[in-house]
Write an enzyme that holds these catalytic residues in place. Structure first.
Site, PDB file in Angstrom:
ATOM      1  CD  GLU A 123     -25.816-131.031 115.085  1.00 56.49           C
ATOM      2  OE1 GLU A 123     -26.751-131.194 115.886  1.00 56.49           O
ATOM      3  OE2 GLU A 123     -25.926-131.187 113.920  1.00 56.49           O
ATOM      4  CD  GLU A 150     -22.697-134.796 113.165  1.00 54.99           C
ATOM      5  OE1 GLU A 150     -23.771-134.956 113.065  1.00 54.99           O
ATOM      6  OE2 GLU A 150     -22.071-134.415 114.137  1.00 54.99           O
TER       7      GLU A 150
HETATM    8  C1  GAL Z   1     -26.480-134.457 114.227  1.00 58.67           C
HETATM    9  C2  GAL Z   1     -25.476-134.671 115.459  1.00 58.67           C
HETATM   10  C3  GAL Z   1     -25.077-136.035 115.802  1.00 58.67           C
HETATM   11  C4  GAL Z   1     -26.139-136.905 115.212  1.00 58.67           C
HETATM   12  C5  GAL Z   1     -26.545-136.877 113.869  1.00 58.67           C
HETATM   13  C6  GAL Z   1     -27.809-137.818 113.286  1.00 58.67           C
HETATM   14  O1  GAL Z   1     -26.958-133.481 114.268  1.00 58.67           O
HETATM   15  O2  GAL Z   1     -24.373-133.881 115.674  1.00 58.67           O
HETATM   16  O3  GAL Z   1     -24.516-136.243 117.126  1.00 58.67           O
HETATM   17  O4  GAL Z   1     -27.341-136.827 116.111  1.00 58.67           O
HETATM   18  O5  GAL Z   1     -27.128-135.387 113.779  1.00 58.67           O
HETATM   19  O6  GAL Z   1     -27.757-137.685 112.009  1.00 58.67           O
END
Ligand code: GAL
Length: 767
Positions: free
Chosen positions: A357, A427
């Protein structure tokens, strides 16, 4: 080559106190929640003596550290001989010992140094501490092999495999042989070493491919200058294309979860057994991929992924922040180390070469991509971002899609994120809906539905999406800027103890080969606002469910294909608890019993303020069946339980191919007992101690977990070490803890709950 464990009996010093410890060692044990992060940010000393004999002096000797958080200064016989920066990569260097006792000392700095990844900004995970992975002494002949790189191209059409072998000498004979999974020799070959790098080529017709369902592994055996080396590998063709991911030529939708490597109390410090158990758990969820968010993880974990057919997307340490040039140089070293360590694992199919990110950074990411392609031309690169249409230097656009909020589309359309590129969602969900195991049922079900909605969207065969990797496998400890105030991000489909939340069954239903039938509700209306429990989701892969209420057949329910049309196994939604009961019990016609059901539902919804249409229906039914108003009201209590009325027992019988396969019963009046279940009953002390997870469940007479049970539990162990405190409590009916082996023999685990004792045993062997 001899790999000698140096994991036992280190003298660990901190704060003026010294004690004997074994590796992996956490440096500091943290409480499970509400801890002070400053407790981790310490410096420690680990010391050990190593004995060498005369004949060792003719060998090349090196020390290999698999991972230390985060800076290690290694002293050998009081001389600083190596400094390693970075908490997630291995390091190895030569030592020149004397015959007899030699002193090894490692100063470990576990503070979050902003000049090394992942630190410098805020990070949503803990860095933890200690020498948290294994340490080895490696003895090789003076002339030896440094590393082996297994290479092949287009393995579906081409049966050649090359082994690129780095030696520290330019002479000698290399004897290479390949063994299949049953340890039969397939081929062998001799090659003269003429340079520091030698390539051996084999042709293996009719080779077996490594696949998710059948992860076939070969082993290369190399004999060189009196030493033997082994390298395991597999043949598979893994490629992300613009229209999806192909494994061995077959389009395969990726269904994965992100994994953090942390465990309760001991952070990242867990040995082989526990690492392998996590991989098995991921596989048992029906997944085909794991992303090692956000750093390279234990080799034991990857080895297990190779063995069980679990694809891996692995990436360099980091979290949103890119530091200065020094920091970027460290990151490039991390990348090199990760690729050199992991490129022979068939399970690894994608390198994450961006900081998770982070913003675009042309120069830095050009370098990471170039380096990855040079070190491993066989694999594609990805790089996880949360920006649409950001600069694309990788081969696969890997994007965190947090678009879903419960009522909207599960995922963005591919073209909204990137055009004409292989695309993988890395994710989703996570912080969008943090959910604790001890949240109320409607919340836990909503959590599960959100995973369901994303999976359904992901599975659309026409969306050109390679697949998706959800956030995340299990809850994890984190920094104060994140989490629920308790120091935990409750983002997992499993909790921090790896116990199942309802959401985990969404994955199991879709991907597991076992029969899955999880009735997501306890059917207790008191847990619902206004007592409104209108439908029950069953996460399952059965063909249909027959519902029985107080032993009487109600109705047969089928997977809800209309609502979740892309899933192979949509949930079965039970939305009629009356079925044909009114017709059968009250002698109503089929049509009138449907009218009666509508009336009852409206009564539940509106109470006495029901619409006029419903009132007219009431009159119609009462008149036709010559019922008084009181008799009509009693029908309501009989068929639709209400706040305070007697609840029914429900039995769900699942069928596959018209064969009964599983039954679940939910009863209101219950008796309770406890179960104590170790994941493995046979443990092995090898290069270091072993560790297994042990679950305690409070269950009713139907083996259903007792809701909101927080009973205190006292844990005793014999010939084992307990990880965490002796006194713990269940969390919504469940708890798990880990035990570590001490000596071979029988290990005993006893828990005391409400003055009753429950016990189990494990057998510990030494190898
Ligand atoms: C994302 C991040 C993860 C975790 C996640 C929580 O932005 O890459 O490490 O923090 O959010 O939803």
């Amino acid at each position: 080559m001899e790999k000698i464990s140096l994991n036992f009996d280190w003298q660990f010093s901190y704060n003026g106190l010294t004690k004997n410890v074994h590796l992996p060692h956490p440096g500091v044990e943290l409480p499970i929640s509400n801890f002070n992060i400053d407790d981790l940010l310490k410096q420690f000393t680990y010391e050990k003596t190593i004995e060498f004999v005369d004949e060792d002096m003719n060998k090349h000797l090196s020390l290999r550290f698999e991972g230390i958080h985060h800076i290690a200064c290694v002293y050998f016989n009081d001389e600083l001989i190596h400094v390693h920066r970075g908490g997630y990569t291995p390091f190895e260097f030569e030592i020149k010992p004397i015959v007899g006792q030699n002193k090894l000392k490692v100063l470990v700095d576990s503070r979050e140094n902003p000049s090394i990844p992942p630190f410098g900004g805020i990070v949503d995970y803990l860095g933890y501490a200690g020498i948290y992975r294994e340490v080895y002494l490696i003895k090789r002949p003076k002339n030896h092999i440094i590393n082996i790189h297994v290479k092949y191209e287009n393995t579906l059409e081409n049966d050649d495999v090359k082994f690129q072998i780095k030696t520290n000498a330019t002479k000698g004979v290399l004897n290479a042989s390949i063994y299949d999974q049953d340890e039969n020799m397939v081929l062998c070959n001799d090659e003269i070493v003429t340079d520091y790098e030698t390539e051996i080529q084999f042709h293996i017709p009719n080779k077996k491919l490594w696949a998710i369902e059948s992860p076939y592994l070969y082993t290369l055996k190399l004999e060189y200058e009196g030493a033997t080396y082994f390298e395991r590998f597999g043949f598979r063709d893994a490629v992300f294309k613009n229209d999806g991911f192909y494994l061995n030529g077959k389009k395969t939708k990726i269904m994965g979860l992100n994994r953090h490597q942390s465990y309760p109390y001991v952070g990242n410090a867990m040995p082989k057994g526990a690492q392998r158990e996590d991989a098995d758990l991921l596989k048992s969820l029906g997944l085909n991929m794991v992303r090692t968010a956000h750093y390279p993880q234990s080799t034991h974990f990857l080895n297990r992924c190779d063995e069980i057919g679990l694809l891996v997307f692995t990436e360099i340490p980091g979290w949103q922040h890119i530091g200065d040039e020094e920091w970027q140089a460290e990151s490039l070293k991390n990348l090199e180390s990760m690729i050199v360590r992991d490129r022979n694992h068939p399970s690894v199919v994608l390198w994450g070469v961006r900081i998770n990110e982070s913003n675009d950074h042309h120069d830095f990411y050009q370098k990471t991509n170039d380096l990855a392609r040079r070190l491993d031309p066989m694999r594609q690169t990805g790089g996880v971002r949360n920006m649409q249409h950001s600069e694309f230097l990788e081969d696969v656009y890997t994007y965190n899609d947090f678009y879903h909020e419960g009522n909207n589309r599960g995922l963005l359309r591919k073209k909204q994120v990137i055009k004409d590129a292989p695309y993988l969602v890395s994710e989703y969900n996570g912080h969008m809906y943090p959910t604790k195991t001890y949240d109320d049922e409607p919340k836990r079900i909503e959590h599960a539905k959100r995973h369901l909605n994303v999976l359904n969207q992901m599975k659309d065969p026409n969306n050109k999406l390679s697949g998706s990797i959800g956030w995340c496998f299990s809850d994890y400890q984190t920094h104060n800027e994140f989490g629920s105030g308790d120091g935990i991000c409750h983002h997992g489909v499993l909790d921090i103890y790896r116990n199942h939340k309802i959401a985990s069954y969404v994955y199991m239903a879709e991907g597991s080969k076992e029969v899955v039938m999880h009735v997501s509700s306890n059917l207790i209306m008191g847990d619902y606002p206004k007592g409104n429990l209108n439908e029950v989701y069953v996460f399952t892969n059965v063909d249909y469910i027959k519902l029985y209420r107080n032993a009487k057949y109600v109705k047969t329910f089928y997977p809800s294909k209309n609502k979740y049309k892309y899933l192979k196994h949509p949930p079965i939604i039970i939305d009629d608890f009356i079925g044909e009961l009114i017709e059968k019990n009250e002698g109503f016609s089929v049509k009138d019993s449907e009218i009666a059901k509508k009336i009852l539902k409206d009564v539940q919804k509106y109470g006495t303020k029901m619409p006029l249409k419903t009132k007219l229906r009431v009159l119609y039914i009462l008149r036709k069946y010559k019922l008084t108003m009181d008799q009509g009201v009693s029908l309501f209590y009989k068929y639709l339980s209400n706040w305070g009325s007697k609840q029914s027992d429900y039995r769900f019988d699942g069928y596959i191919n018209d064969h009964f396969v599983k039954s679940v019963t939910k009863s209101m009046y219950r008796t309770f007992d406890y179960e104590l279940i170790p994941t493995r009953k046979v443990l092995n002390i090898g290069d270091t101690y072993d560790s297994t997870r042990v679950v305690i469940k409070k269950v009713d007479q139907n083996s259903e977990i007792a809701p909101y049970a927080f009973d205190p539990v006292e844990i005793y162990v014999e010939n084992l070490e307990l990880v965490g405190p002796k006194l713990q409590s269940l969390n919504n009916g469940l708890l798990a803890f880990w035990v570590k082996t001490i000596n071979p023999g029988t290990g005993k685990i006893v828990v005391k709950i409400n003055d009753k004792f429950y016990e189990t045993e494990v057998e510990v062997y030494e190898s």
